[in-house]
Design an enzyme around this catalytic site. Sequence first.
Site, PDB file in Angstrom:
ATOM      1  N   CYS A  33       0.840  -1.207   0.000  1.00 21.72           N
ATOM      2  CA  CYS A  33       0.000   0.000   0.000  1.00 21.72           C
ATOM      3  C   CYS A  33       0.871   1.252   0.000  1.00 21.72           C
ATOM      4  CB  CYS A  33      -0.916  -0.038   1.222  1.00 21.72           C
ATOM      5  SG  CYS A  33      -1.711   1.519   1.624  1.00 21.72           S
ATOM      6  N   CYS A  36       0.427   3.380   3.066  1.00 24.48           N
ATOM      7  CA  CYS A  36       1.098   2.749   4.218  1.00 24.48           C
ATOM      8  C   CYS A  36       2.599   3.025   4.177  1.00 24.48           C
ATOM      9  CB  CYS A  36       0.855   1.237   4.217  1.00 24.48           C
ATOM     10  SG  CYS A  36      -0.888   0.770   4.313  1.00 24.48           S
TER      11      CYS A  36
END
Length: 110
Positions: A33, A36
Amino acid sequence: MPYTAQHLAQPPSRDEVDRLTGAAVVEFGTPWCGHCQRAQPLIEQALKDRADVAHIKVEDGPGQRLGRTFGVKLWPTLVFLKDGKEVARLVRPQGQQDVLDAVNTVSAPE
């Protein structure tokens, strides 16, 4: 336990999370991600030298129940717990101060 770079191989159960004592941050996300990845330096800096705050990094996604029990919809989601109870939450943190403030909230004496 300060910052943890790797996701846990086996996430804890919700019961285990609810029984935690002290300050903890449960981070939901995935290794791939982009949001992230961008948040990692913020999280690492906030948890650096914070042995009093447990960092539990959980890979979230299809078939992963723990994130659903916390109502996680976007990554990363940071759930800040004090004695197993949620006291703060950050979704896709953008600034260092937001993460530091939330860490201080869970680690502050009552």
